[in-house]
Every structure is written in structure tokens, then in C-alpha cells.
Design a protein around this motif. Structure first.
Motif, PDB file in Angstrom:
ATOM      1  N   ASN A 423     -58.427  44.253 -34.613  1.00  0.00           N
ATOM      2  CA  ASN A 423     -59.127  44.480 -35.884  1.00  0.00           C
ATOM      3  C   ASN A 423     -58.284  44.059 -37.079  1.00  0.00           C
ATOM      4  O   ASN A 423     -58.814  43.543 -38.072  1.00  0.00           O
ATOM      5  N   ARG A 424     -56.988  44.282 -36.991  1.00  0.00           N
ATOM      6  CA  ARG A 424     -56.101  43.908 -38.102  1.00  0.00           C
ATOM      7  C   ARG A 424     -56.087  42.395 -38.308  1.00  0.00           C
ATOM      8  O   ARG A 424     -55.955  41.916 -39.438  1.00  0.00           O
ATOM      9  N   ASN A 425     -56.260  41.639 -37.241  1.00  0.00           N
ATOM     10  CA  ASN A 425     -56.268  40.182 -37.367  1.00  0.00           C
ATOM     11  C   ASN A 425     -57.344  39.702 -38.334  1.00  0.00           C
ATOM     12  O   ASN A 425     -57.138  38.729 -39.066  1.00  0.00           O
ATOM     13  N   TRP A 426     -58.493  40.382 -38.350  1.00  0.00           N
ATOM     14  CA  TRP A 426     -59.578  39.953 -39.227  1.00  0.00           C
ATOM     15  C   TRP A 426     -59.192  40.052 -40.696  1.00  0.00           C
ATOM     16  O   TRP A 426     -59.766  39.338 -41.538  1.00  0.00           O
ATOM     17  N   ASP A 427     -58.258  40.939 -41.016  1.00  0.00           N
ATOM     18  CA  ASP A 427     -57.816  41.058 -42.413  1.00  0.00           C
ATOM     19  C   ASP A 427     -57.163  39.770 -42.910  1.00  0.00           C
ATOM     20  O   ASP A 427     -57.139  39.500 -44.114  1.00  0.00           O
ATOM     21  N   TRP A 428     -56.635  38.978 -41.975  1.00  0.00           N
ATOM     22  CA  TRP A 428     -55.941  37.741 -42.341  1.00  0.00           C
ATOM     23  C   TRP A 428     -56.875  36.540 -42.369  1.00  0.00           C
ATOM     24  O   TRP A 428     -56.433  35.395 -42.515  1.00  0.00           O
ATOM     25  N   GLU A 429     -58.188  36.788 -42.279  1.00  0.00           N
ATOM     26  CA  GLU A 429     -59.147  35.687 -42.277  1.00  0.00           C
ATOM     27  C   GLU A 429     -59.146  34.940 -43.604  1.00  0.00           C
ATOM     28  O   GLU A 429     -59.260  33.716 -43.646  1.00  0.00           O
ATOM     29  N   SER A 430     -59.018  35.672 -44.704  1.00  0.00           N
ATOM     30  CA  SER A 430     -58.994  35.055 -46.028  1.00  0.00           C
ATOM     31  C   SER A 430     -58.128  35.901 -46.950  1.00  0.00           C
ATOM     32  O   SER A 430     -57.850  37.075 -46.660  1.00  0.00           O
ATOM     33  N   GLU A 431     -57.712  35.309 -48.056  1.00  0.00           N
ATOM     34  CA  GLU A 431     -56.866  36.038 -48.999  1.00  0.00           C
ATOM     35  C   GLU A 431     -57.608  37.222 -49.597  1.00  0.00           C
ATOM     36  O   GLU A 431     -57.026  38.289 -49.799  1.00  0.00           O
ATOM     37  N   TYR A 432     -58.878  37.047 -49.874  1.00  0.00           N
ATOM     38  CA  TYR A 432     -59.649  38.146 -50.455  1.00  0.00           C
ATOM     39  C   TYR A 432     -59.676  39.343 -49.496  1.00  0.00           C
ATOM     40  O   TYR A 432     -59.436  40.481 -49.907  1.00  0.00           O
ATOM     41  N   MET A 433     -59.930  39.091 -48.215  1.00  0.00           N
ATOM     42  CA  MET A 433     -59.975  40.176 -47.232  1.00  0.00           C
ATOM     43  C   MET A 433     -58.599  40.808 -47.044  1.00  0.00           C
ATOM     44  O   MET A 433     -58.474  42.026 -46.920  1.00  0.00           O
ATOM     45  N   LEU A 434     -57.552  39.980 -47.043  1.00  0.00           N
ATOM     46  CA  LEU A 434     -56.201  40.485 -46.823  1.00  0.00           C
ATOM     47  C   LEU A 434     -55.779  41.429 -47.942  1.00  0.00           C
ATOM     48  O   LEU A 434     -55.268  42.528 -47.697  1.00  0.00           O
ATOM     49  N   PHE A 435     -56.002  41.012 -49.184  1.00  0.00           N
ATOM     50  CA  PHE A 435     -55.518  41.807 -50.311  1.00  0.00           C
ATOM     51  C   PHE A 435     -56.409  43.012 -50.594  1.00  0.00           C
ATOM     52  O   PHE A 435     -55.917  44.057 -51.036  1.00  0.00           O
ATOM     53  N   THR A 436     -57.707  42.901 -50.335  1.00  0.00           N
ATOM     54  CA  THR A 436     -58.553  44.086 -50.499  1.00  0.00           C
ATOM     55  C   THR A 436     -58.238  45.125 -49.425  1.00  0.00           C
ATOM     56  O   THR A 436     -58.283  46.332 -49.700  1.00  0.00           O
TER      57      THR A 436
END
Length: 655
Positions: A423-436
Motif C-alpha cells: 500500500n505504501r508503494n502507491w504513495d510514490w505514484e506521483s508527487e501529489y500523492m506522496l506529499f499529501t
């Protein structure tokens, strides 16, 4: 030592692929942008030698703005990725997943030196799925950790074969160890710490010393009662070779960074510029923070700088209790491993060496680094942590009624960690998702608010971006970069008055000249852009050109090698009908960067203004030599040739 079977290799590889296959759908985010997208060292047109002259981010090591992170072999793998797929992010992520699987297999080999077959497999499985590794595996820049770990483990495994059947020294493995350590260090700096791990292994595991035995042996020699036994002399010789090799690598490393530490701002690492005892209390508190991330990786964050962890400013701060508990636990484990000679103490000793030694360069205890906490630097220390957990699991499972319970708990732990990692990998899909996702963990870090704003800005969503930039200024009112972001966004929204006000606030936060006093201060290079941005804004008004020029000159006075200031000033001077001064500005910029085609083009335009067409044509040609597809240079050069009657054959060849 039990041999690692193909079934175990396939199990580890399958588990890694299962946890990280979705990382192939992630893009380039956060530090990947600087290391991959903006790094010219990846391009085939850049000479290979530049990889060994520049830092990890493509900045020359000689420049003050360099981070001094010298990892040419890691950058070389990025370049190979670029050769096969250019900027297709999936290939970069795929190679990271493969490298993580290789590390897991090598780690299993390491564990077999200390643990039985099932326990070592448990340690390797836990390492394969631990969520703390998502930053190192899913973040492309984490490849430095992966590559360094491969050669670190290979160096250690090579060293374990340096003892012959008759207890003699086998030199080939030692030479291999030194070579592999050097390679590991060229992937990431912490690779050199494996030398310390080898020394601990040699003394306390291979030779079986405990600390009391070691002290007693040394005292007997000092008293002249006995000489060193042959086995001890052999050990000393090996240790001397390792230590001398380490010193040579350190000397080379110091020469590479030209005996200069990188420049970091207080926003990167607030404790580094704090006074005593705040600095010491905070840096020591960061140790239990990192330990807690290994124990409970439930709230992970891509950026821990700025206000993420408030400074520990007093001895009465209750967080000091966590520091005391951490050191108490570490001391107990160290006592257990140093004073006793049974197998359990050797396991704990090696686990501690893996936890402590590779972490020391990133701990801030010896020298400041550019971050407070960084999850990817826990990649190697987590190996020692996994050994400790697996060993504790074995001891627990050997107790009669706890065997089934311990296996159940381990199964739950592995499952929950694997799910969390996926699930944590999905946070790295885009910068917007990572930083939010990071803002869900920490809302006191202005950098995170800024980065979400940047992500929205890249989508041309300026109104939404502005809200995040303004929140960054509220979270950290003295953050120069945040006010610059506000100013730039207002400019994009065609609100010039508001943009100027924001830039003026940012400028007021810069170090100010104190009349009658001389002092030196270090300014972050990107903060100097406030002068450029403000000048570029106000020069749209023809009545304020002199004011804009003063800002450019102020930036140059603060940093004489500020290339962009010379370029922008040259453009302004041309607008002010001062071609001679504009020429001087461009020539100064060319001294700093003579490979910039745009600069040669600008200089040619100045030559035209100064009625020097032959010199202009030469400079257009220099621009085209550097960039044959420079459209403006091609057009203006052709126009100039047509007007002056010069044959266009050479230009046709260039085009």
C-alpha cells in the motif's frame, strides 16, 4: 553454514516481487526529479568522465552548492537505464526491485553464518517485506542504498573466507574485501562501514573473544608475561590491513569533496545550527525516533526536515526519557554481547554492528547531514534489526507452550508488513500523492506544504497551489522559499502587486548588511533567486529598470559566481540600451559556463546591437556547435548572412 537453496531464493524473490510489483507504475518523484530528470550526467551526450567529477545530482564537486554525495557507480546505473529506456520510469523501478531481491538473498547468506536455517529465513523474509524499505526500493534514488548494500554484504561474505583450514591468512578474500568496500563506497558513502563490521566479526566471532578475555590478553602482553599467540598475531595483521585500507579510502574521499562539508540550511536540519545543549539533546533523541520507525513503521513520511520533529531544548523535555530508554536497551544488548561467549551473544554482537556502524554517518553525531530523519538510510541498519527479531522469535518459540503462538505472531507480522509495503508503494505514484500522504503524518513541515503546491503548480492549478504555499508561510513564517513560491504563483495569476509584496517579504528574510560591521554568512544558493525573481517582475515597468539592475548587482555581490544573475542582468542592460555593459555581463557568465549555447546566442545579439556582424556570426556558430538545433541561432545566423552577403553553405551543413 547451511547452503542457501534455490527454493529459498525463489521464495524471497517471489515475496519481493509480490510486495513491489506495483512500484513499476510509479513515476519520478521528490529527489528522483533532481537525480534523474534534471541530471545531465545521464545523457549519452555527457562525457562519462563527468560522472566522476560531479556529485550524485550532477553538480560539480568543486562548487559550494554541491551536496558532496559522491556516488558515480550509482549514477552509472541510472545512465544505463537511460540508454535502454530514456526516461521511462518503469525500467528504473524494475531494476530497483531486482536489486532489492539480490540484497535479500545475500542477507540470507549473511544470516546463515549466525542463525539456523529456519531462523535465518525468517530474518530474510522480514527484511524483504519491511515497510521502512519502500523509500529505498520505490524511490529511484534509493538505488544508492541497494547497490551499496549488495557490495557491503559481498565484502563481508568474502572476508569470512579469509581464514584457512590451518588458521593461516588467505589473502585473496581480503583483497576482494577491500576492493568490494571501495566499490560499495562509490555507490554510497556508508559502504565503508563494513570494514568495522568485519573487524568485529574477526575479533568476537571468528576468534571467539569476549571483552574481558580481550582486556586480559592485552594486559598480559603489556606486563611482559607472554607474547601474542600466533592466532592473535594473525588477527592483528588482518585488522591492520583493514584499518589501513579504511584510512586510505577516507583520505581519497576527503580529497574528492575537497575537504569541504556541504552547505545545509537550518530548514534542512534545524538542530545542526542550534546551540548547546539543544543540538546534542535533539540529535540523541533522533536515535529512538529511528528505532521506533523500525519497530512500528505505521506512519511513514517522505520528508522529516524543518518542523517535523520539534527541537529538544531542555533537559526537562519528556522526550529525553525515550533517549534514556534507548541507551539503556542498547547498553544491555552491548553488555550481553561483549561479556559472554555463547552463540547468542555473537548473534547479538553482529546484529548490533549492523545496526550501529552503517547508521553512524547519518546520525548527525559526528558531523551534520542534510536531513533530520531519512527512512532510506535505515536500509542496512534494518538488517541488524531483523536478525535481532528473528533471534528473539527463535528463543520464544523454544519455550514449550509459546511455540504455536510465536509462529502465529510471526505470520501476522510478515503479513501486515507485506500489506503495508504494498500500500505504501502507491504513495510514490506521483508527487501529489506522496506529499499529501506525508501531510497526513506531519502537518508542521512547511516543505511538505510547499511540495504539494509545486505538484499542483505543475498541473497549472495555481489557485489551489497558492493555498498550500500560503499555508507553508503560516507554518514556517521565516521560510524564504515559501514566500518566493507565493510570489511566483501570484505572478502566474497576473497579480503583480501581490507577487512583489511576497518577494519583498522573502528579501527581508535574507541576511542584512549591518553598517560598520564586517561578517561572513552562508546563503543557500536557491534563496538568492529572490533577487532575480523580484528584478524580473519589476523590470516590466520601464520606469523601474535601474531598480531592477540594482537587485541583479546585489545578487552578484553576494555570490560572484551566480551565473543566472549575469544572464538576467545582460538582458536588462540590452533593454536599457547599454550593449557594452551587457557584453561584459555575458562574457562573465561564459567564464562560468562556456558550454551554454543560449549564452553564446545572447552574446551574438549584443554584437549585432554593437554593429559587429562578423563577431555576431562567430558567436552564432559557437551556439550551433554546442546545439545544432538551436532554432533562434539558426534563424538569426541565416538572416545575418543574407544581409551581409556571406555564403550560407556552412550554415546548411550545420542545419
Amino acid at each position: 553454514m547451511a547452503v542457501v537453496s534455490w527454493k529459498e531464493i525463489c521464495l524471497l524473490t517471489g515475496l519481493v516481487v509480490g510486495c513491489y510489483w506495483n512500484s513499476l507504475f510509479c513515476g519520478f518523484v521528490f529527489d528522483d526529479v533532481s537525480a534523474i530528470l534534471d541530471n545531465k550526467d545521464l545523457r549519452p551526450t555527457t562525457p562519462l568522465k563527468n560522472l566522476f567529477l560531479n556529485d550524485f545530482w550532477g553538480t560539480p564537486m568543486s562548487e559550494e552548492r554541491s551536496h558532496k554525495s559522491y556516488r558515480p557507480l550509482t549514477v552509472l546505473t541510472f545512465r544505463l537505464n537511460y540508454l535502454f529506456s530514456e526516461l521511462s520510469s518503469s525500467s528504473y523501478h524494475l531494476l530497483n526491485v531486482v536489486l532489492h531481491a539480490v540484497v535479500c538473498v545475500l542477507f540470507l547468506h549473511f544470516c546463515r553464518l549466525l542463525l539456523d536455517r529456519s531462523t535465518s529465513l525468517i530474518a530474510a523474509l522480514l527484511f524483504a517485506v519491511h515497510p521502512i524499505h519502500t523509500e529505498a526500493v520505490t524511490g529511484v534514488v534509493g538505488r544508492a542504498e541497494l547497490l551499496s548494500s549488495i557490495f557491503l554484504l559481498a565484502a563481508f561474505l568474502a572476508y569470512t573466507k579469509s581464514k584457512g583450514a590451518d588458521h593461516s591468512i588467505v589473502w585473496t578474500p581480503i583483497i576482494s574485501t577491500v576492493f568490494l568496500v571501495a566499490v560499495a563506497t562509490l555507490c554510497k558513502e556508508q559502504g565503508i562501514t563494513v570494514i568495522g563490521i568485519c573487524c568485529i566479526y574477526e575479533v568476537f566471532v571468528a576468534q571467539g573473544f569476549t571483552l574481558p578475555m580481550l582486556i586480559d590478553t592485552l594486559l598480559q602482553v603489556l606486563r611482559g608475561k607472554d607474547g601474542f599467540p600466533y592466532a592473535v598475531l594473525q588477527t592483528l595483521l588482518k585488522l591492520i590491513v583493514l584499518i589501513i585500507s579504511t584510512l586510505l579510502l577516507v583520505i581519497v574521499r576527503v580529497q574528492v569533496i575537497q575537504s569541504q562539508l556541504p552547505v545545509f540550511t537550518r530548514f534542512d536540519n534545524p538542530a545542526a545550527v542550534s546551540s548547546t545543549p539543544t543540538r546534542q539533546l535533539t540529535f540523541n533523541y533522533l536515535l529512538p525516533v529511528n528505532a521506533w520507525l523500525l519497530l512500528n513503521p505505521s506512519e511513514l513520511c517522505c520528508d522529516w526536515t524543518m518542523g517535523t520533529i520539534p527541537l529538544v531544548e531542555s533537559l526537562l523535555d519528556p522526550r529525553n526519557l525515550a533517549t534514556v530508554v534507548f541507551y539503556a536497551m542498547l547498553s544491555l544488548l552491548a553488555y550481553h554481547s561483549l561479556w559472554y561467549g555463547h552463540s547468542s551473544s555473537k548473534i547479538v554482537m553482529m546484529a548490533l554492528s549492523l545496526i550501529v556502524l552503517p547508521f553512524i554517518p547519518a546520525s548527525n553525531l559526528l558531523f551534520p547531514v542534510g536531513f533530520v530523519v531519512a527512512e532510506r538510510v535505515l536500509y542496512v541498519p534494518s538488517m541488524g534489526f531483523c536478525v535481532l527479531v528473528a533471534h528473539g522469535f527463535k528463543l520464544l518459540s523454544q519455550r514449550g507452550g509459546l511455540k504455536k503462538t510465536s509462529w502465529l505472531l510471526m505470520g501476522v507480522l510478515l503479513t501486515t508488513h507485506a500489506v503495508k509495503t504494498f500500500n505504501r508503494n502507491w504513495d510514490w505514484e506521483s508527487e501529489y500523492m506522496l506529499f499529501t500522504s506525508a501531510l497526513k503524518v506531519n502537518r508542521n513541515n512547511a516543505k511538505l506544504w510547499n511540495n504539494v503546491g509545486h505538484a499542483l503548480e505543475n498541473q497549472n492549478s495555481y489557485e489551489r497551489a497558492l493555498r498550500y504555499f500560503l499555508q507553508a508561510t503560516r507554518v514556517q513564517p521565516d521560510d524564504i522559499g515559501a514566500h518566493m513560491n507565493v510570489g511566483r504563483t501570484y505572478k502566474n495569476l497576473n497579480k503583480s502587486r501581490e507577487a512583489e509584496d511576497a518577494y519583498l517579504i522573502a528579501k527581508s528574510l535574507m541576511p542584512q548588511i549591518i553598517p560598520g560591521k564586517k561578517y561572513a554568512t552562508r546563503v543557500a544558493p536557491n534563496h538568492l533567486n529572490v533577487y532575480i525573481n523580484l528584478a524580473n517582475l519589476i523590470r516590466a515597468n520601464d520606469s523601474r529598470l535601474e531598480e531592477a539592475d540594482q537587485l541583479y548587482r546585489q545578487a552578484i555581490s553576494m555570490r560572484p559566481d551566480f551565473k543566472q544573475a549575469y544572464i538576467s542582468r545582460g538582458e536588462l542592460l540590452l533593454k536599457m540600451n547599454k550593449p557594452s555593459e551587457a557584453k561584459d555581463a555575458y562574457l562573465r557568465a561564459l567564464e562560468l559556463d562556456h558550454t551554454n549555447a543560449d549564452l553564446w546566442y545572447n552574446l551574438a545579439i549584443v554584437n549585432i546591437e554593437m554593429k559587429d556582424p562578423s563577431e555576431a556570426l562567430r558567436n552564432f556558430n559557437r551556439a550551433l556547435d554546442l546545439n545544432p538545433r538551436h532554432k533562434l541561432a539558426l534563424f538569426n545566423s541565416a538572416l545575418l548572412m543574407q544581409e551581409s552577403g556571406v555564403p550560407e553553405n556552412s550554415l546548411i551543413l550545420k542545419a
